[in-house]
Design a protein around this motif. Structure first.
Motif, mmCIF file in Angstrom:
data_model
loop_
_atom_site.group_PDB
_atom_site.id
_atom_site.type_symbol
_atom_site.label_atom_id
_atom_site.label_comp_id
_atom_site.label_asym_id
_atom_site.label_seq_id
_atom_site.Cartn_x
_atom_site.Cartn_y
_atom_site.Cartn_z
ATOM 1 N N LEU A 115 22.021 -25.221 67.516
ATOM 2 C CA LEU A 115 23.172 -25.772 66.768
ATOM 3 C C LEU A 115 24.331 -25.813 67.652
ATOM 4 C CD1 LEU A 115 23.039 -24.456 63.073
ATOM 5 C CD2 LEU A 115 22.258 -26.719 63.928
ATOM 6 N N GLY A 116 25.245 -26.761 67.654
ATOM 7 C CA GLY A 116 26.341 -27.044 68.300
ATOM 8 C C GLY A 116 27.598 -27.354 67.520
ATOM 9 N N LEU A 117 28.508 -26.571 67.508
ATOM 10 C CA LEU A 117 29.602 -26.615 66.484
ATOM 11 C C LEU A 117 30.979 -26.203 67.602
ATOM 12 C CD1 LEU A 117 31.094 -26.956 63.761
ATOM 13 C CD2 LEU A 117 30.630 -24.451 63.435
ATOM 14 N N LEU A 118 31.945 -27.204 67.598
ATOM 15 C CA LEU A 118 33.245 -27.014 68.285
ATOM 16 C C LEU A 118 34.495 -27.207 67.318
ATOM 17 C CD1 LEU A 118 32.258 -29.270 71.620
ATOM 18 C CD2 LEU A 118 31.895 -26.699 71.252
ATOM 19 N N GLY A 119 35.236 -26.631 67.704
ATOM 20 C CA GLY A 119 36.449 -26.605 66.933
ATOM 21 C C GLY A 119 37.409 -25.263 67.099
ATOM 22 N N PRO A 120 38.632 -25.772 66.733
ATOM 23 C CA PRO A 120 39.667 -24.565 67.050
ATOM 24 C C PRO A 120 39.109 -23.336 66.328
ATOM 25 C CG PRO A 120 40.744 -26.807 66.269
ATOM 26 C CD PRO A 120 39.375 -26.846 65.999
ATOM 27 N N LEU A 121 39.826 -22.307 67.138
ATOM 28 C CA LEU A 121 39.308 -20.901 66.509
ATOM 29 C C LEU A 121 39.707 -20.634 65.037
ATOM 30 C CD1 LEU A 121 38.487 -18.077 67.255
ATOM 31 C CD2 LEU A 121 40.855 -17.333 68.072
ATOM 32 N N GLU A 122 40.751 -21.207 64.613
ATOM 33 C CA GLU A 122 41.223 -20.979 63.163
ATOM 34 C C GLU A 122 40.575 -21.772 62.189
ATOM 35 O OE1 GLU A 122 44.222 -23.759 65.358
ATOM 36 O OE2 GLU A 122 43.202 -21.957 65.771
ATOM 37 N N SER A 123 40.036 -22.616 62.746
ATOM 38 C CA SER A 123 39.203 -23.601 61.760
ATOM 39 C C SER A 123 37.860 -23.020 61.520
ATOM 40 C CB SER A 123 39.074 -24.907 62.271
ATOM 41 O OG SER A 123 38.228 -25.095 63.443
ATOM 42 N N LEU A 124 37.335 -21.757 62.102
ATOM 43 C CA LEU A 124 35.979 -21.674 62.032
ATOM 44 C C LEU A 124 35.736 -20.765 60.888
ATOM 45 C CD1 LEU A 124 35.193 -21.406 66.009
ATOM 46 C CD2 LEU A 124 34.472 -23.183 64.273
ATOM 47 N N ALA A 125 35.033 -21.095 59.991
ATOM 48 C CA ALA A 125 34.699 -20.247 58.665
ATOM 49 C C ALA A 125 33.680 -19.095 58.921
ATOM 50 C CB ALA A 125 34.350 -20.916 57.531
ATOM 51 N N LEU A 126 33.650 -18.144 58.018
ATOM 52 C CA LEU A 126 32.707 -17.283 58.472
ATOM 53 C C LEU A 126 31.343 -17.733 58.193
ATOM 54 C CD1 LEU A 126 31.614 -14.213 58.483
ATOM 55 C CD2 LEU A 126 32.030 -14.029 56.075
#
Length: 243
Positions: free
Chosen positions: A93-104
């Motif tokens: 899987l690929g998932l990119l995004g700002p650190l603060e936007s990544l949920a558990l």
């Protein structure tokens, strides 16, 4: 009576993977589909797994069978019976995004597929492999060079596969089983098309100034499926992204 035997230098060489069985996880599209077809052209019978896209998986099966090889599409790698010679850990899987936007939940989902799933597939495959077995994992160029923000979770998950690969090489080497990892760069697939909105910037980060093709990655995987004295190695197929 002449007992001399001669080989015909014009006779075609035997297929390097003839009589061997390969499993490609996530083999219904992109790099996985190209790898399944390349291994079949090299003589292997091929099983592939898919999560979504049953029709696409069946298309790959038919293409492999058209090459004269046996093929099967599976929902899970555990459904494969019998022995195994080559495992290609391609699914991810690929998932990119700002650190603060990544949920558990994002963390758990990505690590479950990109790390836990690869470990379990490798563990199960090793139990079925004899001498000459090959475990090849598809990583990412972002485990070698992260060109910008937004890649913390993805780069972390794929970087774990480097450690896994090197440890597998050490543990399985005495059994004659090799383990290697391939790091693709920007590759033209439906998930990251070469004409997509972010393609120009990605291509500019490579030394060759272009996207790669799934076939270019598959050719390296096929080499590692036959190489006997290469293990614990990282192969960049990234157009010089990490140069």
């Amino acid at each position: 009576m002449n007992t001399n035997t001669h080989t015909n230098p014009l006779a075609p060489a035997p297929s390097p993977l003839a009589g061997r069985t390969a499993l490609v996880t996530g083999g219904s599209r992109g790099i996985g589909a190209a790898t399944a077809l390349r291994l079949a052209r090299e003589g292997a019978d091929v099983a592939l797994t898919y999560v979504n896209g049953k029709d696409a998986a069946e298309d790959v099966v038919r293409a492999v069978e058209a090459l004269g090889r046996r093929a099967v599409a599976l929902r899970a790698a555990t459904a494969l019976g019998g022995g195994l010679d080559v495992l290609v850990n391609n699914v991810g899987l690929g998932l990119l995004g700002p650190l603060e936007s990544l949920a558990l939940a994002d963390v758990d989902r990505l690590l479950a597929v990109n790390v836990r799933g690869v470990f379990l597939a490798s563990q199960a495959a090793a139990a079925r492999m004899g001498e000459g077995g090959r475990i090849i994992t598809v990583g990412t160029c972002m485990s070698q060079r992260v060109p910008g923000p937004g890649g913390t979770l993805y780069a972390m998950s794929k970087s774990a596969l480097i450690g896994l690969t090197k440890a597998l090489a050490r543990e399985l080497g005495p059994r004659g089983i090799t383990a290697n990892i391939v790091h693709p760069g920007p590759i033209d697939t439906d998930m990251n098309p070469a004409d997509g909105p972010y393609a120009q910037g990605q291509a500019a980060m490579t030394a060759l100034g272009r996207f790669g093709t799934a076939d270019e990655v598959a050719s390296t995987v096929a080499y590692l499926a036959t190489a006997s004295y290469v293990t614990g190695a990282e192969y960049a197929v990234d157009g010089g992204h990490a140069a």
